[in-house]
Design an enzyme around this catalytic site. Structure first.
Site, PDB file in Angstrom:
ATOM      1  N   ARG A 270       0.981  -1.176   0.081  1.00  0.00           N
ATOM      2  CA  ARG A 270      -0.116  -0.002   0.008  1.00  0.00           C
ATOM      3  C   ARG A 270       0.999   1.198  -0.008  1.00  0.00           C
ATOM      4  O   ARG A 270       1.977   1.326   0.965  1.00  0.00           O
ATOM      5  CB  ARG A 270      -0.881   0.041   1.207  1.00  0.00           C
ATOM      6  CG  ARG A 270      -0.281   0.151   2.530  1.00  0.00           C
ATOM      7  CD  ARG A 270      -1.463   0.316   3.618  1.00  0.00           C
ATOM      8  NE  ARG A 270      -1.060   0.034   4.905  1.00  0.00           N
ATOM      9  CZ  ARG A 270       0.134   0.646   5.627  1.00  0.00           C
ATOM     10  NH1 ARG A 270       0.647   1.671   5.253  1.00  0.00           N
ATOM     11  NH2 ARG A 270       0.280   0.056   6.966  1.00  0.00           N
ATOM     12  N   HIS A 274      -1.871   3.227   6.654  1.00  0.00           N
ATOM     13  CA  HIS A 274      -2.829   2.273   6.826  1.00  0.00           C
ATOM     14  C   HIS A 274      -4.239   2.581   6.959  1.00  0.00           C
ATOM     15  O   HIS A 274      -5.118   2.118   5.952  1.00  0.00           O
ATOM     16  CB  HIS A 274      -2.521   1.791   8.299  1.00  0.00           C
ATOM     17  CG  HIS A 274      -3.494   0.753   8.801  1.00  0.00           C
ATOM     18  ND1 HIS A 274      -3.791  -0.246   8.142  1.00  0.00           N
ATOM     19  CD2 HIS A 274      -4.549   0.998   9.953  1.00  0.00           C
ATOM     20  CE1 HIS A 274      -4.768  -0.866   8.871  1.00  0.00           C
ATOM     21  NE2 HIS A 274      -5.361  -0.221   9.727  1.00  0.00           N
ATOM     22  N   TYR A 284       7.707   3.701   9.821  1.00  0.00           N
ATOM     23  CA  TYR A 284       7.974   2.187   9.968  1.00  0.00           C
ATOM     24  C   TYR A 284       8.339   1.696   8.635  1.00  0.00           C
ATOM     25  O   TYR A 284       8.770   0.519   8.554  1.00  0.00           O
ATOM     26  CB  TYR A 284       6.857   1.507  10.612  1.00  0.00           C
ATOM     27  CG  TYR A 284       5.205   1.905   9.939  1.00  0.00           C
ATOM     28  CD1 TYR A 284       4.646   2.620  10.465  1.00  0.00           C
ATOM     29  CD2 TYR A 284       5.260   1.251   8.756  1.00  0.00           C
ATOM     30  CE1 TYR A 284       3.398   2.904   9.819  1.00  0.00           C
ATOM     31  CE2 TYR A 284       3.786   1.525   8.048  1.00  0.00           C
ATOM     32  CZ  TYR A 284       2.972   2.468   8.675  1.00  0.00           C
ATOM     33  OH  TYR A 284       1.659   2.799   8.019  1.00  0.00           O
TER      34      TYR A 284
HETATM   35  C1  TPP Z   1      -9.046  -8.727  15.880  1.00  0.00           C
HETATM   36  C2  TPP Z   1      -8.612  -7.532  15.689  1.00  0.00           C
HETATM   37  N1  TPP Z   1      -7.416  -7.232  16.175  1.00  0.00           N
HETATM   38  C3  TPP Z   1      -6.871  -5.941  16.245  1.00  0.00           C
HETATM   39  C4  TPP Z   1      -7.328  -5.109  15.309  1.00  0.00           C
HETATM   40  C5  TPP Z   1      -6.858  -3.649  14.822  1.00  0.00           C
HETATM   41  N2  TPP Z   1      -6.370  -3.560  13.530  1.00  0.00           N
HETATM   42  C6  TPP Z   1      -6.777  -2.760  12.692  1.00  0.00           C
HETATM   43  S1  TPP Z   1      -6.275  -2.945  11.162  1.00  0.00           S
HETATM   44  C7  TPP Z   1      -5.031  -3.977  11.852  1.00  0.00           C
HETATM   45  C8  TPP Z   1      -3.833  -4.300  10.830  1.00  0.00           C
HETATM   46  C9  TPP Z   1      -4.261  -5.202   9.920  1.00  0.00           C
HETATM   47  O1  TPP Z   1      -3.195  -5.626   9.142  1.00  0.00           O
HETATM   48  P1  TPP Z   1      -3.214  -6.448   7.809  1.00  0.00           P
HETATM   49  O2  TPP Z   1      -4.274  -7.516   8.331  1.00  0.00           O
HETATM   50  O3  TPP Z   1      -1.966  -6.836   7.422  1.00  0.00           O
HETATM   51  O4  TPP Z   1      -4.290  -5.745   6.665  1.00  0.00           O
HETATM   52  P2  TPP Z   1      -3.876  -4.267   5.958  1.00  0.00           P
HETATM   53  O5  TPP Z   1      -4.592  -3.138   6.937  1.00  0.00           O
HETATM   54  O6  TPP Z   1      -2.552  -4.077   5.767  1.00  0.00           O
HETATM   55  O7  TPP Z   1      -4.717  -4.209   4.816  1.00  0.00           O
HETATM   56  C10 TPP Z   1      -5.049  -4.203  13.143  1.00  0.00           C
HETATM   57  C11 TPP Z   1      -4.294  -4.899  14.014  1.00  0.00           C
HETATM   58  C12 TPP Z   1      -8.572  -5.352  14.563  1.00  0.00           C
HETATM   59  N3  TPP Z   1      -9.267  -4.586  13.731  1.00  0.00           N
HETATM   60  N4  TPP Z   1      -9.161  -6.758  14.730  1.00  0.00           N
END
Ligand code: TPP
Length: 371
Positions: A270, A274, A284
């Site tokens: 991306r 985020h 980061y």
């Molecule tokens: C179960 C849960 N834990 C923590 C979060 C907080 N959180 C939101 S987005 C995120 C990171 C997700 O990263 P990834 O799965 O790699 O997806 P990306 O955002 O990079 O598309 C986290 C930890 C959440 N939404 N759900």
């Protein structure tokens, strides 16, 4: 005895490494837009190739405009998508209308191309109930914010399709971070055990907010997690729309032929933060890494590929850009003109038949709203 133990240990490691090494990245067109894997080329017409490019350009503009609208306070939650267009749009392009998508919060583009009106995508971003009120015949649900949770729902939807004898699949997305969730493993395992027609897509954009994938797991690939669930897994170049398309199309064919689920890892990036809630990627990610992935830009490589075939030029690109801008203008106006939501609206779309406890609350709010 001692040497036998030593040998046995060595064998385990060797066996494990053999499995890991099998997950090579599928690529069809490289960064220069040249075909590197002719035998894997999908059977797409010139018009289909152009349509895929059109959608990617449109979505890049939508991303840029959504970021501006968010900064102006005209959109709420927004998770940027630039860089992930091939992974998102080529995977949706491989589906049929009857297939069901269970998206995550970054997967709004797939929802739009699967039939969700743009104005509703904007309303979803604002937390308006109309954003989650999916039109009849559009096969998707509102995005899941809990990472990995939609993997479980997808196994269930896919099993339901199988039991009803449908020739369709349930498709879901998560990120690299989502693959560390228990729900991820439960979902793929269940779908494998019940041979459900599901496609599980992991968009590995290298970071879960600020956590790099190297800290997320010891696994060399995320595709290999399929092995434990007893289902096929494949890693594809997620910046290559044709590789993504082929992987999803073939997974779909297998699923509707009764051959069960597939896990697909798309290697992507991306370009933005985020979300628009305030994380600063420079804290980061290094600029070297950003530059490395800028060179892999899916739009740049697909544009080169199509230009070489005489299928794309500046005029075509500008037409798409103007169309996207116009559509966005109209859709945001529609969102602005949508009446403010009432609590009773939200309650009334939740169930086909309202349960008694909600009925009580509904009546209370109806009374309040009438004053
Ligand atoms: C179960 C849960 N834990 C923590 C979060 C907080 N959180 C939101 S987005 C995120 C990171 C997700 O990263 P990834 O799965 O790699 O997806 P990306 O955002 O990079 O598309 C986290 C930890 C959440 N939404 N759900």
């Amino acid at each position: 005895m001692a040497s036998k133990t030593k040998n046995a240990r060595f064998d385990v490691k060797e066996q494990f490494e053999k499995v890991e090494e099998q997950f090579q990245t599928l690529q069809i067109i490289n960064e220069e837009g040249k075909v590197v894997n002719e035998s894997a080329m999908p059977d797409l017409s010139d018009e289909q190739l152009q349509e895929l490019m059109r959608r990617m350009v449109y979505t890049r503009i939508l991303d840029q405009r959504s970021i501006s609208l968010n900064r102006q306070g005209r959109l709420g939650f927004y998770a940027p998508t630039a860089g992930q267009e091939a992974s998102q749009l080529a995977s949706q392009f491989a589906l049929e209308k009857e297939d069901f998508i269970l998206p995550g919060y970054r997967d709004v583009p797939q929802m739009i191309w699967h039939g969700l009106p743009l104005s509703q995508a904007f309303l979803w971003s604002r937390g308006h109930y109309e954003g989650g009120n999916i039109p009849e015949g559009v096969n998707l649900i509102a995005p899941q914010i809990i990472i990995g949770a939609q993997y479980i729902q997808t196994a269930g939807v896919a099993l339901g399709m199988k039991k009803r004898g449908k020739q369709s699949v349930a498709v879901t997305y998560t990120g690299d971070g989502g693959t560390s969730q228990g729900d991820f493993y439960e979902g793929i395992n269940f779908a494998g055990a019940f041979n459900a027609p599901a496609i599980f897509i992991v968009q590995n954009n290298r970071f879960a907010i600020s956590t790099p994938v190297s800290k997320q797991t010891a696994a060399k690939t995320l595709a290999q997690k399929a092995v434990a669930a007893g289902i096929p897994g494949i890693q594809v170049d997620g910046m290559d729309p044709l590789a993504v398309y082929v992987a999803v199309r073939e997974a779909r064919e297998r699923a509707v032929n009764g051959e069960g689920p597939t896990l697909i890892e798309t290697l992507t990036y991306r370009y933005g933060p985020h979300t628009m809630a305030g994380d600063d990627p420079t804290r980061y990610r290094t600029s070297d890494l950003d530059n490395e992935w800028e060179k892999k830009d899916p739009l740049v490589r697909f544009r080169k590929f199509l230009e070489d075939k005489g299928l794309w030029d500046e005029n075509k690109e500008n037409e798409v850009i103007e169309k996207a801008k116009e559509d966005i203008k109209v859709a945001i106006k529609q969102a602005d003109d949508t009446p403010k939501q009432k609590v009773t609206d939200l309650i009334s779309i939740m169930h086909e038949e309202m349960p008694y406890n909600l009925k009580e609350q509904y009546e209370i709010y109806k009374e309040k709203e009438s004053k």
